[in-house]
Design an enzyme around this catalytic site. Structure first.
Site, PDB file in Angstrom:
ATOM      1  CB  ALA A 252      38.340  28.156  44.198  1.00 40.04           C
ATOM      2  CB  CYS A 260      50.808  39.515  33.916  1.00 38.31           C
ATOM      3  SG  CYS A 260      50.982  41.247  33.505  1.00 38.31           S
TER       4      CYS A 260
HETATM    5  C1  UDX Z   1      49.329  40.396  37.888  1.00 35.28           C
HETATM    6  C2  UDX Z   1      50.151  40.564  39.181  1.00 35.28           C
HETATM    7  O1  UDX Z   1      49.279  40.501  40.313  1.00 35.28           O
HETATM    8  C3  UDX Z   1      50.915  41.878  39.167  1.00 35.28           C
HETATM    9  O2  UDX Z   1      51.740  41.966  40.305  1.00 35.28           O
HETATM   10  C4  UDX Z   1      51.775  41.926  37.893  1.00 35.28           C
HETATM   11  O3  UDX Z   1      52.443  43.163  37.809  1.00 35.28           O
HETATM   12  C5  UDX Z   1      50.931  41.718  36.652  1.00 35.28           C
HETATM   13  O4  UDX Z   1      50.198  40.483  36.770  1.00 35.28           O
HETATM   14  P1  UDX Z   1      47.004  41.346  36.932  1.00 35.28           P
HETATM   15  O5  UDX Z   1      47.225  40.422  35.773  1.00 35.28           O
HETATM   16  O6  UDX Z   1      46.625  42.764  36.668  1.00 35.28           O
HETATM   17  O7  UDX Z   1      48.343  41.431  37.848  1.00 35.28           O
HETATM   18  O8  UDX Z   1      45.826  40.737  37.831  1.00 35.28           O
HETATM   19  P2  UDX Z   1      45.712  39.912  39.188  1.00 35.28           P
HETATM   20  O9  UDX Z   1      44.849  40.658  40.115  1.00 35.28           O
HETATM   21  O10 UDX Z   1      47.007  39.458  39.711  1.00 35.28           O
HETATM   22  O11 UDX Z   1      44.868  38.640  38.687  1.00 35.28           O
HETATM   23  C6  UDX Z   1      45.403  37.770  37.694  1.00 35.28           C
HETATM   24  C7  UDX Z   1      44.409  36.675  37.374  1.00 35.28           C
HETATM   25  O12 UDX Z   1      44.274  35.777  38.477  1.00 35.28           O
HETATM   26  C8  UDX Z   1      42.993  37.168  37.069  1.00 35.28           C
HETATM   27  O13 UDX Z   1      42.498  36.442  35.961  1.00 35.28           O
HETATM   28  C9  UDX Z   1      42.199  36.840  38.301  1.00 35.28           C
HETATM   29  O14 UDX Z   1      40.841  36.602  38.045  1.00 35.28           O
HETATM   30  C10 UDX Z   1      42.899  35.564  38.778  1.00 35.28           C
HETATM   31  N1  UDX Z   1      42.786  35.326  40.216  1.00 35.28           N
HETATM   32  C11 UDX Z   1      43.369  36.184  41.096  1.00 35.28           C
HETATM   33  C12 UDX Z   1      42.099  34.203  40.685  1.00 35.28           C
HETATM   34  O15 UDX Z   1      41.568  33.408  39.903  1.00 35.28           O
HETATM   35  N2  UDX Z   1      42.050  33.974  42.028  1.00 35.28           N
HETATM   36  C13 UDX Z   1      42.614  34.808  42.933  1.00 35.28           C
HETATM   37  O16 UDX Z   1      42.537  34.517  44.140  1.00 35.28           O
HETATM   38  C14 UDX Z   1      43.304  35.954  42.454  1.00 35.28           C
END
Ligand code: UDX
Length: 448
Positions: A252, A260
């Protein structure tokens, strides 16, 4: 194999480099000459752990080349990967103009049978679109097939993700075409799933949408934890132990950003609309995500500026009594949209800092790698060289990105440097009890 990768953004550059490292001959093409010139000098356009070393190694070994010569690359290649940007339009629809331009370029130079692979994230049906554009524009009588092979790499761990993905999805029109891709990926030794092209395109969107849904779900639960007195850290642990749910993507905080999730979810909502399906669930996922920043700002205001009897006076566009941050020095830790990247696209820091500035706060900020990119978007703040410089004289510290180094800070030193010991932790990186014992006024997400 001879491979051509068109587009040297995140996906293209990492994919091309990894294919070269697996022993293929790869030409990465981009129309931006300065980018290619820099890459030829081994200057990376992005910060990505392990990328520079891998690029250098493969350039020296003459397996990896960077060029603007699309013709030469298309003519030599057996497999052509389309890895160009697919930005969102204002209505959420995916803008396919770069994909179209690339398909036209391939059509112009195609000189024999080629497999053309869409790696960019594109809506269902784009494979057909690419096929049509090439058919309509090709000058040679060459045959070709269009495959969908979505990429799942994450920024910050892109090399590891590309070398060791959970699965490889190959959406191919025939078995023979799929086999060629299977050969390319064989050395990776990971599960491969062969599907039709539409399903492969959908797998990418469904995966990202599901992960975004997990994040919004846990953020909604965090809000209810705050209201009821439950603790989101314990709740998440307990929920995640259920093997059907798992712990991943249940952190959270301030919600999802980056290049993405926000755009892909909007695109899927839009695709659904085209087929008269109202994807209400995903609209809620986006709405919950959008509210994270205002919720966090409210916590900051409420704690930093104790409510006064509200006079009906309006100053600088907001009501007094709602919390006026005029003159408060606020230190920001973390600017990139997530740790281990310098990417500022859809970073929560931008939204939060702009609101704080608008309310009169003075902002000092630190990020391990994103400062250079941040300067272009946030010119009116002070950039610091360490978290301790941020803490010096600050009325509050706000944690926006959970970089590992922030978890290892000397908090006693931080407290002594601060004017007032307020910490607003948007990513729940510290233990509540420990922070309060140390004398901090510590506020986080979903934990009282
Ligand atoms: C994402 C997908 O994971 C990946 O498979 C796809 O190819 C591209 O999009 P990315 O955008 O690089 O990858 O980052 P990711 O680690 O997935 O995090 C995305 C967002 O979610 C970030 O802003 C992160 O802070 C947020 N997040 C992630 C959360 O807020 N909580 C979580 O538990 C996980």
């Amino acid at each position: 194999m001879n491979i051509c990768v068109i587009g040297t953004g995140y996906v293209g550059l990492v994919t091309g480099t990894v294919f070269a490292d697996l022993g293929n001959e790869v030409i990465c093409i981009d129309k931006v000459k300065e980018k290619i010139d820099s890459l030829n000098k081994s200057i990376m356009p992005i910060y990505e752990p392990g990328l520079e070393e891998m690029v250098k190694r493969n350039v020296i070994d003459k397996r990896l080349f960077f060029s603007t010569d699309l013709q030469g690359a298309v003519e030599r290649a057996e497999i052509i990967f389309i890895c160009v940007g697919t930005p969102p339009k204002d209505n959420g629809e995916t803008d396919l103009s770069f994909v179209e331009e690339t398909a036209k370029g391939i059509a112009k130079y195609i000189n024999g049978y080629k497999i053309i692979v869409n790696k960019s994230t594109v809506p269902v049906g784009t494979g057909d679109f690419v096929r049509q554009v090439i058919e309509n524009n090709k000058t040679d009588n060459a045959n070709f097939d269009v495959v969908s092979n979505p990429e799942f790499l994450r920024e910050g761990s892109a090399i590891t993700d590309a070398l060791s993905p959970d699965r490889i999805i190959i959406g191919a029109p025939t078995k023979q075409v799929a086999v060629k891709l299977l050969e390319l990926y064989a050395t990776i030794g990971k599960p491969m799933l062969i599907t039709d092209v539409y399903s492969a395109e959908m797998i990418k969107y469904a995966s990202n949408a599901f992960l975004a849904m997990k994040i919004s779900f846990i953020n909604a639960i965090a809000d209810i934890c705050e209201l009821t007195g439950a603790n989101i850290t314990d709740v998440t642990k307990g929920v995640g132990y259920d093997s059907r749910i798992g712990h991943a993507f249940l952190n959270a905080g301030l919600g999802f950003g980056g290049s993405c999730f926000p755009k892909d979810i909007q695109s899927l909502v839009h695709t659904a609309e085209r087929f008269s399906y109202d994807f209400k669930l995903l609209k809620d996922v986006l709405d919950i995500n959008k509210e994270r920043v205002s919720h966090f700002i409210k916590i900051i205001r409420d704690k930093l500026v104790p409510a006064e009897p509200a006079p009906a006076v309006v100053s600088r566009g907001h009501k007094q009594g709602m919390g006026d941050l005029q003159g408060k020095v606020i230190g920001i830790l973390g600017l990139s949209f997530k740790p281990d990247t310098d990417d500022m696209r859809d970073a929560k820091s931008v939204e939060i800092i702009n609101i704080l500035l608008n309310e009169g706060a003075v902002i000092k900020a630190y990020d391990p790698v994103a400062i250079e990119n941040a300067r272009k978007i946030l010119p009116d703040i002070y950039y610091c060289t360490s978290p301790y410089e941020v803490a010096d004289g600050a009325d509050a510290i706000v944690i926006i990105t959970e970089w590992r180094e922030f978890k290892l800070l000397n908090m006693e030193r931080i407290k002594n440097l601060m004017s007032k010991p307020f910490i607003f932790d948007g990513r729940n990186i510290y233990d509540t009890e420990r922070m309060r014992k140390m004398g901090f006024e510590y506020y986080s997400i979903g934990r009282l």
